[in-house]
Design a protein around this motif. Structure first.
Motif, short mmCIF file in Angstrom:
data_model
loop_
_atom_site.label_atom_id
_atom_site.label_comp_id
_atom_site.label_asym_id
_atom_site.label_seq_id
_atom_site.Cartn_x
_atom_site.Cartn_y
_atom_site.Cartn_z
N LEU A 38 36.07 0.99 -20.52
CA LEU A 38 35.35 -0.25 -20.81
C LEU A 38 33.98 0.10 -21.38
O LEU A 38 33.01 0.28 -20.63
CB LEU A 38 35.22 -1.09 -19.53
N PRO A 39 33.86 0.21 -22.69
CA PRO A 39 32.65 0.79 -23.31
C PRO A 39 31.40 -0.07 -23.25
O PRO A 39 30.30 0.43 -23.47
CB PRO A 39 33.09 1.02 -24.76
N ASN A 40 31.55 -1.38 -22.98
CA ASN A 40 30.39 -2.27 -23.07
C ASN A 40 29.69 -2.49 -21.73
O ASN A 40 28.73 -3.25 -21.67
CB ASN A 40 30.83 -3.62 -23.63
N ILE A 41 30.16 -1.83 -20.69
CA ILE A 41 29.56 -2.04 -19.37
C ILE A 41 28.18 -1.39 -19.28
O ILE A 41 28.00 -0.24 -19.68
CB ILE A 41 30.49 -1.49 -18.27
N LYS A 42 27.24 -2.12 -18.73
CA LYS A 42 25.91 -1.60 -18.46
C LYS A 42 25.63 -1.69 -16.97
O LYS A 42 26.00 -2.66 -16.31
CB LYS A 42 24.85 -2.38 -19.25
N SER A 54 28.42 -6.93 -18.96
CA SER A 54 29.17 -6.59 -20.17
C SER A 54 29.16 -7.79 -21.09
O SER A 54 29.21 -8.95 -20.64
CB SER A 54 30.61 -6.19 -19.84
N SER A 55 29.12 -7.53 -22.39
CA SER A 55 29.18 -8.60 -23.37
C SER A 55 30.61 -9.08 -23.60
O SER A 55 30.84 -10.08 -24.28
CB SER A 55 28.59 -8.11 -24.71
N ASP A 56 31.57 -8.38 -23.00
CA ASP A 56 33.00 -8.68 -23.16
C ASP A 56 33.53 -9.31 -21.87
O ASP A 56 33.54 -8.67 -20.81
CB ASP A 56 33.76 -7.39 -23.50
N ASP A 57 33.97 -10.57 -21.94
CA ASP A 57 34.45 -11.26 -20.74
C ASP A 57 35.64 -10.54 -20.11
O ASP A 57 35.80 -10.54 -18.87
CB ASP A 57 34.85 -12.70 -21.08
N SER A 58 36.50 -9.95 -20.92
CA SER A 58 37.68 -9.26 -20.38
C SER A 58 37.27 -8.03 -19.56
O SER A 58 37.95 -7.66 -18.60
CB SER A 58 38.62 -8.84 -21.52
N GLU A 59 36.15 -7.41 -19.91
CA GLU A 59 35.66 -6.28 -19.13
C GLU A 59 35.13 -6.73 -17.77
O GLU A 59 35.32 -6.03 -16.77
CB GLU A 59 34.58 -5.53 -19.92
N ILE A 60 34.49 -7.88 -17.73
CA ILE A 60 34.05 -8.43 -16.44
C ILE A 60 35.26 -8.69 -15.55
O ILE A 60 35.26 -8.38 -14.34
CB ILE A 60 33.24 -9.72 -16.65
#
Length: 400
Positions: A38-42, A54-60
């Motif tokens: 999940l590359p967008n996780i901070k 994360s800017s990606d809802d699916s990653e949340i």
């Protein structure tokens, strides 16, 4: 429901003092490792809690699904945000309640107003939001002490943040915070549970398995590989050391009296495990033994087995009932693999009447007639080392 971030509560590691930063760092690194896909996780780590965005809802959504397996997390909550407009706050509160099972549940609203310039005071905001929720959900019952649903609202300078779910985490300590040990992984029910319990205390694991072809099949080896892979799902790579054990077992059968052959087998396994442990820099050996469960797990047998090493031997199941161990195996997902009917090297040469109270001096006397050292060294040198989770093969890509 669109979630802005996830609030992570540390639990036990929050009791640490000056070294708390080290534990938090381990937890941060374990989360990065577990969610490398999940590359967008901070990650924003604070002293008493951590925020994941994360800017990606699916990653949340993936975080919410997989975080319960990460050790060092007591609980976590998905957090929504909105503007400081009252209608927006009330609408967001209803959206959160829509996402929950709220039928005939007890309920309260808790408000923390950090922005002192917000026009409504704490009690006014609490009353307005609660009354709006109760108008829509008539089966809710207000309860101020220990409600089933606690809608928490925090008014900050930039926005209003809300949460209502408290999802249990795995607890324990972050992996890597308590060193590395070597797990003796047989393929049965107990040893994967023992490994899980050490992982939960922050211990990274290598695993060792004794394989005796042709008496044990490739299916039995694959079963142990599956168990090692399942243990790796808790947030760290697990290396599996597969020891060729056939020659040693045949030598035991030829030299050692049958009624103490199991004791000698366990002693030589422990010697091999200790050599591998020293080579990989592990600090202890982990077994799934439970006191009195079988002949090799009596106090006398364990004393004879322990005599071959001064290395700490961790037996987290030593006082546990078998049914309790099975419950944990089911919970962590290893039970169905463990009960697959494939033999292991401990069952194929089981004596009909094993000694339950072996005398150490007699066991050492029988072993003195055979020099096992060369066979032990050869087994350690010829072991196969596998790493889990296994990397996906690029063979197809290489053909393109």
């Amino acid at each position: 429901m669109k979630w802005e971030k996830i609030l992570v509560r540390y639990g036990e590691l929050s009791t640490k003092g000056r070294n708390r930063k080290q534990f938090i760092s381990h937890l941060r690194n374990n989360i990065r490792f577990s969610f490398v896909d999940l590359p967008n996780i901070k990650i924003q780590a604070e002293r008493d809690r951590m925020f994941l965005t994360s800017s990606d809802d699916s990653e949340i959504d993936a975080l919410i699904e997989r975080l319960p397996k990460i050790f060092g997390i007591q609980s976590f909550s998905p957090v929504a945000s909105c503007s400081k407009d009252l209608e927006d706050i009330q609408a967001t509160a209803l959206q959160i309640m829509d996402s929950l099972d709220n039928h005939e549940k007890t309920f309260r609203v808790t408000v923390k107003r950090s922005d002192k310039f917000f026009p409504l005071d704490t009690y006014e905001l609490q009353s307005l939001v609660a009354s709006n929720v109760l108008r829509k959900y008539s089966t809710l019952k207000v309860q101020m002490k220990k409600p089933e649903i606690d809608l928490r609202i925090e008014v900050l300078n930039d926005a209003v943040y809300m949460m209502a779910q408290v999802i249990p985490g795995a607890g324990g300590m972050p992996l890597g915070s308590n060193g590395r040990s070597l797990l003796m992984l047989s393929g049965g029910i107990d040893s994967p549970v023992a490994g899980y319990m050490l992982l939960k205390r922050g211990v990274r694991l290598d695993a060792i398995h004794f394989h005796s072809p042709p008496f044990t099949s490739e299916r039995s080896k694959e079963k142990v590989m599956d168990l090692a892979n399942q243990l790796s799902h808790f947030g760290a790579t697990v290396r599996l050391h597969v020891i060729p054990f056939t020659d040693i077992q045949q030598s035991i059968q030829a030299q050692i009296p049958e009624n103490v052959s199991m004791t000698t087998t366990r002693r030589l396994m422990m010697k091999i495990a200790d050599l591998v442990r020293e080579e990989i820099g592990a600090l202890g050996i982990v077994t799934g033994e439970s006191l009195g469960q079988v002949a090799s797990q009596t106090l006398e047998s364990l004393t004879a087995i322990n005599a071959v090493t001064s290395t700490p031997i961790f037996r987290p199941l030593i006082s546990m009932d078998k049914l309790d161990i099975i419950d944990i195996a089911r919970e962590i997902g290893t039970y169905e693999t463990s009960i697959l009917p494939y033999e292991d090297c401990c069952t194929i040469f089981t004596p009909s009447c094993p000694k339950t109270k072996p005398k150490l001096e007699k066991v050492e006397y029988y072993e003195s007639f055979k020099d096992f050292d060369e066979l032990i060294t050869e087994a350690v040198q010829n072991r196969e080392v596998l790493s889990f989770p296994m990397k996906k093969s690029n063979d197809f890509l290489n053909l393109l």
